[in-house]
Design a protein around this motif. Sequence first.
Motif, PDB file in Angstrom:
ATOM      1  N   GLY A 367       1.057  -1.261  -0.019  1.00  0.00           N
ATOM      2  CA  GLY A 367       0.042   0.024   0.250  1.00  0.00           C
ATOM      3  C   GLY A 367       0.912   1.283  -0.138  1.00  0.00           C
ATOM      4  N   GLY A 368       2.204   1.224   0.222  1.00  0.00           N
ATOM      5  CA  GLY A 368       3.081   2.336   0.050  1.00  0.00           C
ATOM      6  C   GLY A 368       3.080   2.801  -1.286  1.00  0.00           C
ATOM      7  N   SER A 369       3.907   4.002  -1.585  1.00  0.00           N
ATOM      8  CA  SER A 369       3.735   4.826  -2.635  1.00  0.00           C
ATOM      9  C   SER A 369       5.239   4.688  -3.339  1.00  0.00           C
ATOM     10  CB  SER A 369       3.420   6.091  -2.936  1.00  0.00           C
ATOM     11  OG  SER A 369       4.057   6.725  -1.871  1.00  0.00           O
ATOM     12  N   SER A 370       5.233   4.356  -4.364  1.00  0.00           N
ATOM     13  CA  SER A 370       6.737   4.595  -5.121  1.00  0.00           C
ATOM     14  C   SER A 370       6.971   5.805  -6.185  1.00  0.00           C
ATOM     15  CB  SER A 370       6.755   3.055  -5.942  1.00  0.00           C
ATOM     16  OG  SER A 370       6.028   3.200  -7.079  1.00  0.00           O
ATOM     17  N   VAL A 371       8.371   5.986  -6.221  1.00  0.00           N
ATOM     18  CA  VAL A 371       8.528   7.149  -7.158  1.00  0.00           C
ATOM     19  C   VAL A 371       8.676   6.747  -8.403  1.00  0.00           C
ATOM     20  CG1 VAL A 371      10.439   8.748  -7.348  1.00  0.00           C
ATOM     21  CG2 VAL A 371      10.230   8.043  -5.325  1.00  0.00           C
ATOM     22  N   SER A 372       7.907   7.345  -9.011  1.00  0.00           N
ATOM     23  CA  SER A 372       7.694   7.162 -10.655  1.00  0.00           C
ATOM     24  C   SER A 372       9.175   7.244 -11.297  1.00  0.00           C
ATOM     25  CB  SER A 372       6.532   8.017 -11.219  1.00  0.00           C
ATOM     26  OG  SER A 372       5.234   7.768 -10.552  1.00  0.00           O
ATOM     27  N   ARG A 373       9.223   6.502 -12.647  1.00  0.00           N
ATOM     28  CA  ARG A 373      10.574   6.657 -13.258  1.00  0.00           C
ATOM     29  C   ARG A 373       9.973   7.243 -14.518  1.00  0.00           C
ATOM     30  NH1 ARG A 373      15.303   6.426 -11.319  1.00  0.00           N
ATOM     31  NH2 ARG A 373      16.114   4.930 -13.235  1.00  0.00           N
ATOM     32  N   VAL A 374      10.646   8.385 -15.206  1.00  0.00           N
ATOM     33  CA  VAL A 374      10.381   9.137 -16.234  1.00  0.00           C
ATOM     34  C   VAL A 374      11.649   9.039 -17.168  1.00  0.00           C
ATOM     35  CG1 VAL A 374       8.315  10.401 -15.384  1.00  0.00           C
ATOM     36  CG2 VAL A 374      10.725  11.358 -15.529  1.00  0.00           C
ATOM     37  N   LYS A 375      11.465   9.365 -18.503  1.00  0.00           N
ATOM     38  CA  LYS A 375      12.338   9.328 -19.454  1.00  0.00           C
ATOM     39  C   LYS A 375      12.727  10.877 -19.669  1.00  0.00           C
ATOM     40  CE  LYS A 375      12.386   4.967 -21.837  1.00  0.00           C
ATOM     41  NZ  LYS A 375      12.542   4.532 -23.294  1.00  0.00           N
ATOM     42  N   VAL A 376      13.798  11.157 -19.641  1.00  0.00           N
ATOM     43  CA  VAL A 376      14.144  12.822 -20.153  1.00  0.00           C
ATOM     44  C   VAL A 376      13.796  12.946 -21.274  1.00  0.00           C
ATOM     45  CG1 VAL A 376      16.156  14.319 -20.549  1.00  0.00           C
ATOM     46  CG2 VAL A 376      16.482  12.751 -18.503  1.00  0.00           C
ATOM     47  N   PRO A 377      12.915  13.869 -21.888  1.00  0.00           N
ATOM     48  CA  PRO A 377      12.682  14.383 -23.231  1.00  0.00           C
ATOM     49  C   PRO A 377      13.764  14.567 -24.355  1.00  0.00           C
ATOM     50  CG  PRO A 377      11.844  16.197 -21.763  1.00  0.00           C
ATOM     51  CD  PRO A 377      12.569  14.983 -20.855  1.00  0.00           C
ATOM     52  N   LYS A 378      13.198  14.674 -25.424  1.00  0.00           N
ATOM     53  CA  LYS A 378      14.361  15.150 -26.357  1.00  0.00           C
ATOM     54  C   LYS A 378      14.292  16.781 -26.450  1.00  0.00           C
ATOM     55  CE  LYS A 378      14.261  11.220 -29.276  1.00  0.00           C
ATOM     56  NZ  LYS A 378      15.592  10.910 -29.337  1.00  0.00           N
ATOM     57  N   ILE A 379      15.202  17.259 -25.887  1.00  0.00           N
ATOM     58  CA  ILE A 379      15.417  18.622 -25.847  1.00  0.00           C
ATOM     59  C   ILE A 379      16.377  19.360 -26.730  1.00  0.00           C
ATOM     60  CG2 ILE A 379      13.926  18.979 -23.556  1.00  0.00           C
ATOM     61  CD1 ILE A 379      16.666  19.024 -22.273  1.00  0.00           C
ATOM     62  N   ILE A 380      17.288  18.587 -26.989  1.00  0.00           N
ATOM     63  CA  ILE A 380      18.506  19.376 -27.777  1.00  0.00           C
ATOM     64  C   ILE A 380      18.058  19.828 -29.041  1.00  0.00           C
ATOM     65  CG2 ILE A 380      20.742  18.844 -28.598  1.00  0.00           C
ATOM     66  CD1 ILE A 380      21.321  16.746 -26.619  1.00  0.00           C
ATOM     67  N   GLY A 381      18.354  20.932 -29.147  1.00  0.00           N
ATOM     68  CA  GLY A 381      17.992  21.827 -30.395  1.00  0.00           C
ATOM     69  C   GLY A 381      16.744  22.884 -30.089  1.00  0.00           C
TER      70      GLY A 381
END
Length: 649
Positions: A367-381
């Motif tokens: 019932g605990g909460s976990s930290v979500s994992r996300v991907k770094v978006p494409k931002i170069i340029g």
Amino acid sequence: MIGTVLSNRYKLEEKIGVGGTAIVYKAKDTVLNRNVAVKVLKNELSDDDDFVAKFKREATSVASISDINIVNIYDVGADGRVNYIVMEYIDGKTLKEIIKQEKRIDTKRLITIAIQISKALDCAHKNNIIHRDIKPHNIMVTKDGIVKVTDFGIAKASNSVTITSTDKVVGSAHYLSPEQAQGKKVDCRTDIYSFGIVLYEMVTGKVPHDADTPVSVALKHIQEPVVPPKNLNENIPESLNSLILKCLQKNPDDRYQNARQILNDLIRMKSNYKIDDFDETISVDDDEDYTRVMEPVKAKGLEKDLTKNKDGFEDNEGLEDAEDPEEDEPKNNKVSKKKKIIAASIIGVIILAGCVLFFALGAGLLGGSSVSRVKVPKIIGLKEGDAKKAVANVKLKFEVVQRTKSDKPVGTVIACSPSENTEVDEGTTVRVDISSGQETSTVPTLFMLSESEAKDQITKSGYKVGNIRRISSNEVQKGYVIDQDPSGGSSLEKGKTIDLVISTGSSESDTVIVPDVSGRTQSDASAALKASGFNVNIQMKYTTDSSKDGIVESETPGPGTKVAKNSTVTIIVLKYNSTAQSNNNNNTNTNTQATSTNTKSGGPQGNGGSNTTPPTQPSNNQQGSGNTTTSTGNGQEGSNTQNGSGDKK
């Protein structure tokens, strides 16, 4: 891998170090055009998904640290099966190399180095980062004497899980803390123990525990007391001896509890010495004391456990000769020790259960909460504002690290750390470099230069020759520059092109138009007139205005006049004289290639016209010159001309 370009950016140029877990290369960042150090994880560890994930995650955490005594981490990424960390390139040598050369480092220099190391550890620990592999090999000293702690590749966040019965122990045997060797919980005091060994080696020239195999060394860390460094080097002060021994206590509770405490004691010691600057030359360390991956060491039954495990230390030979800690122990003590072992086992089970509970909560099983994992978006340029929004949309933080000259448009993202598509925890800071455009400089003035001279000047100034247009001109001699784009004196980015307009000569065969050279310097005016095909006659006129010194006041024939080719144009050049009167007694000296005239003009009364009679005979330091005197005034005008011959002076 020399010559390999990782992620289309980092070109590996030279191998500069080899460790137990990675190889370090000097590389060129082709985007920012700077030298970097790239640490590449060894192939055998790249197959271990858990280790690779830890390698990336922990290095990313360390990248958030900013301190002068910690090597900066710029990027973490992967190119196929190659996992790498991009770090600041240090032009210096390792502390291990210095110890090898110096044998023993004197107290004053040691304190200088130790203070900087303790500052680095204090910064890391305050950011909840435990290095876990402090050793002289991972401490660099720059040419300027700045100490840099490097190789946080196996560092661990102090709030992450550090107690498991199956985790491998990672570190260098001679610098392992007792708790590391046994696979127990590590915290900032683990680094303090390793720091103590570094200090010990600096004052004695040797490590406190040594043996034939890494396993035997680990045993000694757990069981054997340390020989006081003062016994090996009687020249060290008692305060330093005590500091080192306190760092090397087996029980973490008996050590310094944080790096700030060590720093304070070192600063107090420093007051007793005049600390000199520490400056060393470049060298490359090639010590064999690698960082190793091993099984936790068990104090009892150590030899049997390790000889059965093929994943233990890299060198497990001679384990059967390791000392048995109970070999000569009295029987009544063995009973007491068994009780301690049973108690320790119970505590271990409780701790293990706690770890399982921790993982269950982290995974949300209870019932605990976990930290979500996300991907770094494409931002170069992307533009800075758009990149910031993209990062915020996936619940990450955005931070501009620096603005750098580049060939990319101003305000666009040219690099980011963690790299695009890297999986990170929500709330992680994405650090970016923003382009500030290309380097600019002043465009050279090319007017009236020959075509070859103009091209040479363009390339020397860092630009490229652009389009060349050729047109006829009655003012500019054939083959000389009429115009340029951009104009001389303007700002332009390096590497850009400069267009030229080149004269093809006069459209009329017998006449040319006199160019306007008034307001120019004598040299520029002469060059312009000669380029147009004229002979030049120069007359000097005194002025009390220093700002007009060397400037052309007028020309004869006047600008725009159409005259025959090879005609002579006379220019009046102002010459500064602080004692001259602005409107009286003006002296004019004339010098041409074919003639030489001294003219004195003036009059008893104010402003009036000027009349010049040219000499009748060519002379330059030769016999046969004439003198002309012209008097002018408001109410009357008269002239008196005397011609004569004599030696020209």
